[in-house]
Structure formats: C-alpha cells, structure tokens
Design an enzyme around this catalytic site. Structure first.
Site, PDB file in Angstrom:
ATOM      1  N   GLY A  14      62.624  58.977 -26.091  1.00  0.00           N
ATOM      2  CA  GLY A  14      61.881  58.982 -24.829  1.00  0.00           C
ATOM      3  C   GLY A  14      60.924  60.159 -24.778  1.00  0.00           C
ATOM      4  O   GLY A  14      60.806  60.842 -23.752  1.00  0.00           O
ATOM      5  N   ALA A  15      60.207  60.370 -25.880  1.00  0.00           N
ATOM      6  CA  ALA A  15      59.387  61.584 -26.009  1.00  0.00           C
ATOM      7  C   ALA A  15      57.946  61.391 -25.519  1.00  0.00           C
ATOM      8  O   ALA A  15      57.162  62.328 -25.557  1.00  0.00           O
ATOM      9  CB  ALA A  15      59.364  62.036 -27.471  1.00  0.00           C
ATOM     10  N   SER A  16      57.610  60.204 -25.044  1.00  0.00           N
ATOM     11  CA  SER A  16      56.189  59.933 -24.748  1.00  0.00           C
ATOM     12  C   SER A  16      55.719  60.540 -23.439  1.00  0.00           C
ATOM     13  O   SER A  16      54.518  60.707 -23.228  1.00  0.00           O
ATOM     14  CB  SER A  16      55.934  58.423 -24.751  1.00  0.00           C
ATOM     15  OG  SER A  16      56.644  57.798 -23.701  1.00  0.00           O
ATOM     16  N   SER A 138      72.482  62.154 -15.752  1.00  0.00           N
ATOM     17  CA  SER A 138      71.877  62.248 -14.418  1.00  0.00           C
ATOM     18  C   SER A 138      72.961  62.636 -13.428  1.00  0.00           C
ATOM     19  O   SER A 138      74.142  62.358 -13.651  1.00  0.00           O
ATOM     20  CB  SER A 138      71.314  60.887 -14.015  1.00  0.00           C
ATOM     21  OG  SER A 138      70.993  60.874 -12.641  1.00  0.00           O
ATOM     22  N   TYR A 150      72.631  51.935 -12.817  1.00  0.00           N
ATOM     23  CA  TYR A 150      72.141  53.176 -13.442  1.00  0.00           C
ATOM     24  C   TYR A 150      73.225  54.255 -13.392  1.00  0.00           C
ATOM     25  O   TYR A 150      73.522  54.910 -14.393  1.00  0.00           O
ATOM     26  CB  TYR A 150      70.877  53.625 -12.716  1.00  0.00           C
ATOM     27  CG  TYR A 150      70.292  54.945 -13.169  1.00  0.00           C
ATOM     28  CD1 TYR A 150      69.658  55.066 -14.404  1.00  0.00           C
ATOM     29  CD2 TYR A 150      70.360  56.069 -12.352  1.00  0.00           C
ATOM     30  CE1 TYR A 150      69.109  56.278 -14.811  1.00  0.00           C
ATOM     31  CE2 TYR A 150      69.807  57.278 -12.747  1.00  0.00           C
ATOM     32  CZ  TYR A 150      69.183  57.380 -13.978  1.00  0.00           C
ATOM     33  OH  TYR A 150      68.642  58.587 -14.368  1.00  0.00           O
ATOM     34  N   LYS A 154      75.036  55.953 -16.636  1.00  0.00           N
ATOM     35  CA  LYS A 154      74.964  57.399 -16.883  1.00  0.00           C
ATOM     36  C   LYS A 154      76.370  58.018 -16.878  1.00  0.00           C
ATOM     37  O   LYS A 154      76.630  58.959 -17.641  1.00  0.00           O
ATOM     38  CB  LYS A 154      74.068  58.069 -15.839  1.00  0.00           C
ATOM     39  CG  LYS A 154      72.587  57.749 -16.007  1.00  0.00           C
ATOM     40  CD  LYS A 154      72.037  58.273 -17.333  1.00  0.00           C
ATOM     41  CE  LYS A 154      70.512  58.311 -17.342  1.00  0.00           C
ATOM     42  NZ  LYS A 154      69.949  58.753 -18.635  1.00  0.00           N
TER      43      LYS A 154
HETATM   44  N1  LIG Z   1      63.054  62.319 -13.513  1.00  0.00           N
HETATM   45  C1  LIG Z   1      64.195  62.370 -12.843  1.00  0.00           C
HETATM   46  O1  LIG Z   1      64.204  62.615 -11.629  1.00  0.00           O
HETATM   47  C2  LIG Z   1      65.509  62.183 -13.565  1.00  0.00           C
HETATM   48  C3  LIG Z   1      66.688  62.493 -12.864  1.00  0.00           C
HETATM   49  C4  LIG Z   1      67.910  62.323 -13.511  1.00  0.00           C
HETATM   50  C5  LIG Z   1      67.956  61.866 -14.796  1.00  0.00           C
HETATM   51  N2  LIG Z   1      66.789  61.550 -15.458  1.00  0.00           N
HETATM   52  C6  LIG Z   1      66.901  61.045 -16.835  1.00  0.00           C
HETATM   53  O2  LIG Z   1      66.064  61.808 -17.682  1.00  0.00           O
HETATM   54  C7  LIG Z   1      65.565  60.977 -18.730  1.00  0.00           C
HETATM   55  C8  LIG Z   1      64.041  61.058 -18.739  1.00  0.00           C
HETATM   56  O3  LIG Z   1      63.577  60.673 -17.458  1.00  0.00           O
HETATM   57  P1  LIG Z   1      62.031  60.799 -17.061  1.00  0.00           P
HETATM   58  O4  LIG Z   1      61.966  60.936 -15.598  1.00  0.00           O
HETATM   59  O5  LIG Z   1      61.362  61.758 -17.948  1.00  0.00           O
HETATM   60  O6  LIG Z   1      61.571  59.303 -17.403  1.00  0.00           O
HETATM   61  P2  LIG Z   1      60.143  58.719 -17.813  1.00  0.00           P
HETATM   62  O7  LIG Z   1      59.055  59.659 -17.433  1.00  0.00           O
HETATM   63  O8  LIG Z   1      60.132  57.324 -17.281  1.00  0.00           O
HETATM   64  O9  LIG Z   1      60.237  58.687 -19.401  1.00  0.00           O
HETATM   65  C9  LIG Z   1      61.179  57.849 -20.017  1.00  0.00           C
HETATM   66  C10 LIG Z   1      60.989  57.939 -21.501  1.00  0.00           C
HETATM   67  O10 LIG Z   1      61.847  56.971 -22.123  1.00  0.00           O
HETATM   68  C11 LIG Z   1      61.051  56.098 -22.912  1.00  0.00           C
HETATM   69  N3  LIG Z   1      61.599  54.758 -22.907  1.00  0.00           N
HETATM   70  C12 LIG Z   1      61.831  53.967 -21.825  1.00  0.00           C
HETATM   71  N4  LIG Z   1      62.297  52.782 -22.232  1.00  0.00           N
HETATM   72  C13 LIG Z   1      62.350  52.828 -23.595  1.00  0.00           C
HETATM   73  C14 LIG Z   1      62.732  51.905 -24.582  1.00  0.00           C
HETATM   74  N5  LIG Z   1      63.168  50.673 -24.290  1.00  0.00           N
HETATM   75  N6  LIG Z   1      62.643  52.277 -25.889  1.00  0.00           N
HETATM   76  C15 LIG Z   1      62.192  53.512 -26.210  1.00  0.00           C
HETATM   77  N7  LIG Z   1      61.834  54.422 -25.318  1.00  0.00           N
HETATM   78  C16 LIG Z   1      61.913  54.088 -24.020  1.00  0.00           C
HETATM   79  C17 LIG Z   1      59.677  56.157 -22.272  1.00  0.00           C
HETATM   80  O11 LIG Z   1      58.668  55.827 -23.204  1.00  0.00           O
HETATM   81  P3  LIG Z   1      57.948  54.389 -23.297  1.00  0.00           P
HETATM   82  O12 LIG Z   1      57.752  53.897 -21.914  1.00  0.00           O
HETATM   83  O13 LIG Z   1      56.699  54.723 -24.034  1.00  0.00           O
HETATM   84  O14 LIG Z   1      58.885  53.566 -24.097  1.00  0.00           O
HETATM   85  C18 LIG Z   1      59.569  57.620 -21.913  1.00  0.00           C
HETATM   86  O15 LIG Z   1      59.206  58.382 -23.034  1.00  0.00           O
HETATM   87  C19 LIG Z   1      66.101  59.583 -18.460  1.00  0.00           C
HETATM   88  O16 LIG Z   1      67.266  59.353 -19.219  1.00  0.00           O
HETATM   89  C20 LIG Z   1      66.431  59.614 -16.983  1.00  0.00           C
HETATM   90  O17 LIG Z   1      67.442  58.689 -16.660  1.00  0.00           O
HETATM   91  C21 LIG Z   1      65.576  61.702 -14.860  1.00  0.00           C
END
Ligand SMILES: NC(=O)c1ccc[n+]([C@@H]2O[C@H](COP(=O)([O-])OP(=O)(O)OC[C@H]3O[C@@H](n4cnc5c(N)ncnc54)[C@H](OP(=O)(O)O)[C@@H]3O)[C@@H](O)[C@H]2O)c1
Length: 260
Positions: A14-16, A138, A150, A154
């Site tokens: 999820g590095a994008s 999370s 979700y 998690k």
């Molecule tokens: N932001 C928050 O408030 C928050 C809070 C608690 C936990 N988290 C956790 O932190 C992590 C990152 O969250 P974020 O907010 O940074 O999310 P984000 O901005 O939506 O990024 C998610 C990343 O996962 C990749 N991804 C999604 N589906 C994929 C698939 N099928 N195959 C490969 N890559 C995939 C996306 O890339 P592509 O779309 O290019 O595939 C993107 O790089 C997640 O596990 C999330 O549950 C986030």
C-alpha cells in the site's frame, strides 16, 4: 538519533499513497532499499527512489509474486510492512445486515489475507536475516464502531501479529502492530471519498464534519494524526533500537481509546 537502518531492505504494501507512501518515503530517507507494492504506481511513489511493484494484493498469488520480486530486487527482506488496507464502505448505514458475504470476503482479503499471504512468502527471508514485521492495523480493531467487517478484519490482523511474534521470535523475527486512529490521508481530505460519505450520513458538509471530528471522536489531542507520525513509529520499530520490542500493539490515535 541514527536509526541504523541504512543499507537494510524493506517491503511496504500500500505504498502508493497515504500512510504507506509516508512509510516508504521515510524508510528510503533513512537509507533503506525499498520495494513498494500497490495496484497503481502514483506519481508520488514513482518520484521516490524505490522499486514499485504494481499488484492487486487481494489476488491469491500476490504474496508469492511480491516476495519473488522483492528477493530479486533486494536480495533479501529485513523488514515487511503490511500496510495495504482500508474500509470498503465508510458508513454501512444499514449496519451489519447490509454487509453480505461478498463484502466480508473483500474486506478480509484486503485487510487480513493479503498480509497473511505476503508474510508467508516473505518469512523465509525474514528468518534468515533476523528481520522484522510491522502490521498496520487500526483502532477499529478495539472498539465497536462501523463498519464492522473492517473492525473484525483489523482485530484479526492484530491478533495475528501477536501470534507471529510468539512463533517466530525465537527464530529472530520481531513482529509489532501499529494501530492508527484517524490519520489525515486523502480518505479524510477528499469530500467525495470516505469522509464525504461519513459527512453525508451525519447530515454535515465535509469541512464542517472534519472540523468537528476531534470532538465527535474524542481525540484528546484535538487533531487527526499525520501519515508521517505513523511512519516515524514504524521506522523506530524497524530499527535496532527496538531490538527487544516484539508482540506489541502501539496506538497512534491522539487518545481516542479511553481504556488502558
Ligand atoms: N487513514 C486513517 O485514518 C487510518 C486509520 C486507521 C488505520 N488505517 C490503516 O492504515 C493503512 C493505510 O491507510 P491509508 O489511510 O493510508 O489508506 P489509503 O490512502 O487509501 O492507501 C491505501 C493503500 O493501499 C493500497 N491498496 C488498496 N487496495 C489494494 C489492493 N487490492 N492491492 C494492493 N494495494 C492496495 C492503495 O494503493 P492502490 O489504490 O494504488 O492499490 C494505497 O497505497 C490501512 O491499512 C488502513 O486500514 C488508516
């Protein structure tokens, strides 16, 4: 503090964008050689000096393919960050009964099974190099809050991290979990995205909803976390400074969770 990560290798899923991008950027800045995996290679990921591997991690063979690519590029894996994940539906306003089997499967594939498969494929190298794993879970793992698929996925990921720490600790692999609270990624910033859905469900416009979020969610610090703050903890846990830390779940939630 010198994190002493220079020259080591990492795989970040999820590095994008969002938290994963911040992690990949920081690890690279600390001198690690990094493979970043996601479905798309965004301009921000392409701009980093990391090897980007486009892959849908919900595919059953994705873990094997990613590990093979990483071993080819890096020669071995010192750190695996299982970060890919997210909630498919922000609101599920109809609750548990609105989530059918297919939705459960998609959520589990992305938030749990992708990590299972990448970890399984990367472990031989991690054992050989006495490496580390950090899973991004999370605070949703710990409290009753929609979407329930979700939170359940998690919670399973957090549990898996503890089990892996026990099983592989004696073989030199440390496994820790980082559990963010609300973190200011595009999901929250975008009025058309996750936060926009939550705002509509609450009958608020997006800006109003975001401004009120610290109070609504009980964020003690009064603000959301920044992705870089999650990345900083991941880098520390990956470093030799954390060599005796394993099996721990660290929250970066500004105080949302009120229990000890
Ligand atoms: N932001 C928050 O408030 C928050 C809070 C608690 C936990 N988290 C956790 O932190 C992590 C990152 O969250 P974020 O907010 O940074 O999310 P984000 O901005 O939506 O990024 C998610 C990343 O996962 C990749 N991804 C999604 N589906 C994929 C698939 N099928 N195959 C490969 N890559 C995939 C996306 O890339 P592509 O779309 O290019 O595939 C993107 O790089 C997640 O596990 C999330 O549950 C986030």
């Amino acid at each position: 503090m010198d994190l002493r990560l220079s020259g080591r290798t990492a795989v970040v899923t999820g590095a994008s964008k969002g938290i994963g991008l911040a992690i990949a950027r920081l690890l690279r800045a600390e001198g690690m050689r990094v493979v970043g995996a996601s479905r798309t290679v965004t301009p921000e990921l392409a701009a980093l000096d990391v090897a980007a591997f486009p892959v849908d991690l919900t595919a059953p063979d994705a873990g094997d393919r990613l590990a093979a690519y990483a071993l080819d590029q890096l020669g071995g894996i010192d750190l695996l960050v299982n970060n890919a994940g997210g909630a498919e539906n922000a609101t599920h306003t109809d609750g548990f009964l609105a989530i059918d089997d297919a939705a459960w499967q998609r959520t589990l594939d992305l938030n749990l099974l992708s990590a299972v498969r990448v970890t399984r494929a990367a472990l031989p190298s991690l054992v050989e190099r006495r490496g580390a794993i950090v899973n991004i879970s999370s605070i949703g793992a710990r409290f009753a809050h929609p979407p329930v698929d979700y939170g359940a996925a998690k919670a399973a990921l957090t549990n898996l991290g503890k089990a892996l720490a026990e099983e592989f600790g004696p073989r030199g692999v440390r496994v820790n979990t980082v559990s963010p609270g609300p973190t200011l990624t595009q999901n929250w910033r975008d009025p058309e995205g996750f936060a926009g859905d939550l705002a509509s469900a609450a009958g608020l416009d997006h800006a109003e909803f975001l401004a009120g979020l610290p109070e609504t969610m009980g964020i003690t610090t009064g603000r959301l976390a920044e992705p870089e703050e999650i990345a900083a903890l991941v880098a520390f846990l990956a470093s030799p400074h954390a060599a005796n830390i394993t099996g721990v779940d660290y929250r970066v939630d500004g105080g949302v969770i009120k229990t000890v």
